[in-house]
Design a protein around this motif. Structure first.
Motif, short mmCIF file in Angstrom:
data_model
loop_
_atom_site.label_atom_id
_atom_site.label_comp_id
_atom_site.label_asym_id
_atom_site.label_seq_id
_atom_site.Cartn_x
_atom_site.Cartn_y
_atom_site.Cartn_z
N ILE A 41 0.82 -1.20 0.00
CA ILE A 41 0.00 0.00 0.00
C ILE A 41 0.87 1.26 0.00
O ILE A 41 1.83 1.38 0.75
N GLY A 42 0.53 2.19 -0.90
CA GLY A 42 1.24 3.46 -0.96
C GLY A 42 2.62 3.40 -1.58
O GLY A 42 3.36 4.40 -1.49
N THR A 43 3.00 2.32 -2.21
CA THR A 43 4.29 2.26 -2.90
C THR A 43 4.35 3.34 -3.98
O THR A 43 3.40 3.55 -4.73
N THR A 44 5.51 3.99 -4.08
CA THR A 44 5.74 4.98 -5.13
C THR A 44 6.97 4.58 -5.93
O THR A 44 8.02 4.28 -5.36
N ILE A 45 6.84 4.56 -7.25
CA ILE A 45 7.94 4.18 -8.13
C ILE A 45 8.16 5.30 -9.13
O ILE A 45 7.24 5.66 -9.88
N ILE A 46 9.37 5.87 -9.16
CA ILE A 46 9.64 6.96 -10.09
C ILE A 46 9.78 6.40 -11.51
O ILE A 46 9.75 5.19 -11.73
N ASP A 47 9.92 7.30 -12.49
CA ASP A 47 9.94 6.90 -13.89
C ASP A 47 11.18 6.09 -14.28
O ASP A 47 12.24 6.18 -13.64
N ASN A 48 11.03 5.29 -15.34
CA ASN A 48 12.12 4.53 -15.94
C ASN A 48 12.75 3.50 -14.98
O ASN A 48 13.95 3.28 -15.00
N ILE A 49 11.91 2.87 -14.17
CA ILE A 49 12.38 1.86 -13.22
C ILE A 49 11.97 0.48 -13.70
O ILE A 49 10.86 0.27 -14.18
N ASN A 50 12.89 -0.48 -13.56
CA ASN A 50 12.62 -1.90 -13.81
C ASN A 50 12.72 -2.66 -12.50
O ASN A 50 13.67 -2.46 -11.73
N ILE A 51 11.75 -3.54 -12.26
CA ILE A 51 11.74 -4.37 -11.04
C ILE A 51 11.68 -5.83 -11.45
O ILE A 51 10.82 -6.23 -12.24
N VAL A 52 12.59 -6.61 -10.93
CA VAL A 52 12.72 -8.02 -11.30
C VAL A 52 11.53 -8.83 -10.80
O VAL A 52 10.84 -8.44 -9.86
N ASP A 53 11.29 -9.98 -11.43
CA ASP A 53 10.22 -10.89 -11.03
C ASP A 53 10.30 -11.26 -9.55
O ASP A 53 11.39 -11.29 -8.95
N GLN A 54 9.14 -11.57 -8.98
CA GLN A 54 9.02 -12.14 -7.63
C GLN A 54 9.63 -11.25 -6.55
O GLN A 54 10.28 -11.71 -5.62
N THR A 55 9.38 -9.95 -6.70
CA THR A 55 9.85 -8.97 -5.73
C THR A 55 8.67 -8.48 -4.89
O THR A 55 7.56 -8.30 -5.41
N ALA A 56 8.90 -8.26 -3.60
CA ALA A 56 7.89 -7.70 -2.70
C ALA A 56 8.36 -6.33 -2.22
O ALA A 56 9.50 -6.18 -1.77
N ILE A 57 7.47 -5.35 -2.31
CA ILE A 57 7.76 -3.98 -1.90
C ILE A 57 6.85 -3.64 -0.73
O ILE A 57 5.63 -3.76 -0.83
N GLY A 58 7.43 -3.21 0.38
CA GLY A 58 6.66 -2.92 1.58
C GLY A 58 5.87 -1.63 1.48
O GLY A 58 6.11 -0.77 0.63
N ALA A 59 4.91 -1.48 2.40
CA ALA A 59 4.02 -0.32 2.41
C ALA A 59 4.81 0.98 2.50
O ALA A 59 5.75 1.11 3.28
N GLY A 60 4.42 1.95 1.67
CA GLY A 60 5.01 3.28 1.71
C GLY A 60 6.42 3.38 1.15
O GLY A 60 7.04 4.45 1.25
N THR A 61 6.92 2.34 0.52
CA THR A 61 8.27 2.35 -0.01
C THR A 61 8.37 3.23 -1.25
O THR A 61 7.45 3.30 -2.06
N VAL A 62 9.52 3.90 -1.40
CA VAL A 62 9.79 4.74 -2.56
C VAL A 62 10.95 4.11 -3.34
O VAL A 62 12.05 3.97 -2.83
N VAL A 63 10.66 3.74 -4.58
CA VAL A 63 11.66 3.06 -5.42
C VAL A 63 12.24 4.08 -6.39
O VAL A 63 11.53 4.63 -7.23
N VAL A 64 13.56 4.32 -6.29
CA VAL A 64 14.22 5.32 -7.12
C VAL A 64 15.33 4.73 -7.98
O VAL A 64 15.95 5.44 -8.77
N LYS A 65 15.61 3.43 -7.80
CA LYS A 65 16.61 2.74 -8.61
C LYS A 65 16.05 1.40 -9.06
O LYS A 65 15.17 0.83 -8.40
N ASN A 66 16.57 0.87 -10.16
CA ASN A 66 16.16 -0.44 -10.63
C ASN A 66 16.39 -1.49 -9.55
O ASN A 66 17.38 -1.44 -8.81
N ILE A 67 15.48 -2.45 -9.46
CA ILE A 67 15.64 -3.58 -8.55
C ILE A 67 15.95 -4.80 -9.40
O ILE A 67 15.11 -5.27 -10.16
N ILE A 68 17.18 -5.30 -9.28
CA ILE A 68 17.65 -6.40 -10.12
C ILE A 68 17.82 -7.71 -9.36
O ILE A 68 18.10 -8.75 -9.96
N LYS A 69 17.62 -7.66 -8.05
CA LYS A 69 17.70 -8.86 -7.21
C LYS A 69 16.38 -9.03 -6.48
O LYS A 69 15.96 -8.13 -5.75
#
Length: 205
Positions: A164-192
């Motif tokens: 809930i409330g996850t924010t992802i900025i533009d041009n981000i790639n997130i790898v399969d089977q990833t979990a993002i916690g509530a309120g998290t802000v993603v500013v870099k690619n997640i490759i693991k």
């Protein structure tokens, strides 16, 4: 609409889907199937589900397996997709650009915004008030919790959970089977793959 929907999974998620299916006028009736539970409202398991479709007891199905079992959700879809016709539900209060693609088996809850050239792959769920900006892709069997915001040109891998409330900025790639916690802000690619929380997002497990 005189169509009957079968839902595989009779728990809370399945009940929510049924509510939208009936009250938002997508289907006239709902039948529940479940491999783990039985009861008066449950018609049977997956084998019974296939049998009933072959005998024209319902028109389409959707999977009601939730975010704790996304791998099982994907496996069930892959097993059933050539055997049963999948439906999709896009709540009438959501806005979907005409250039967007929402594939079979998806559920879009109320008040979501799906922008230009967005692709939502099969069997994914967008909960209340999610915003997916232009040219982004959500892969198969993902679960987006309420109020997730994804900027443009992002790609979310399959079987991902965005809290809930996850924010992802533009041009981000997130790898399969990833979990993002509530309120998290993603500013870099997640490759693991793993569990990420915080601002900015950090791997914790």
């Amino acid at each position: 609409m005189n169509k009957i929907l079968a839902i595989l999974g009779a728990g809370e998620l399945g009940q929510q889907i049924a509510n939208f299916a009936i009250n938002d006028n997508h289907y006239s009736d709902v039948y529940f199937y479940d491999d783990l539970n039985d009861g008066k409202q449950i018609k049977g398991n997956t084998i019974q589900l296939i049998f009933d479709f072959e005998n024209n007891l319902f028109d389409e199905m959707i999977i009601g397996i939730g975010y704790n079992h996304l791998k099982a959700r994907e496996e069930k879809f892959n097993f059933l997709q050539k055997k049963i016709k999948f439906g999709r539900i896009i709540h009438s209060t959501s806005w979907v650009d005409k250039s967007a693609t929402i594939e079979e088996g998806c559920i879009v809850y109320p008040k979501c915004v799906i922008d230009k050239n967005v692709i939502i792959k099969h069997n994914s769920i967008l909960n209340l008030n999610c915003t997916i900006s232009h040219d982004s892709t959500i892969a198969s069997s993902c679960f987006l919790a309420p109020s997730v915001s994804i900027a443009g040109f992002c790609t979310i891998g399959s079987e991902c959970f965005l809290g809930i409330g996850t924010t992802i900025i533009d041009n981000i790639n997130i790898v399969d089977q990833t979990a993002i916690g509530a309120g998290t802000v993603v500013v870099k690619n997640i490759i693991k793959k793993g569990i990420y929380v915080g601002n900015p997002a950090k791997l914790i497990k």
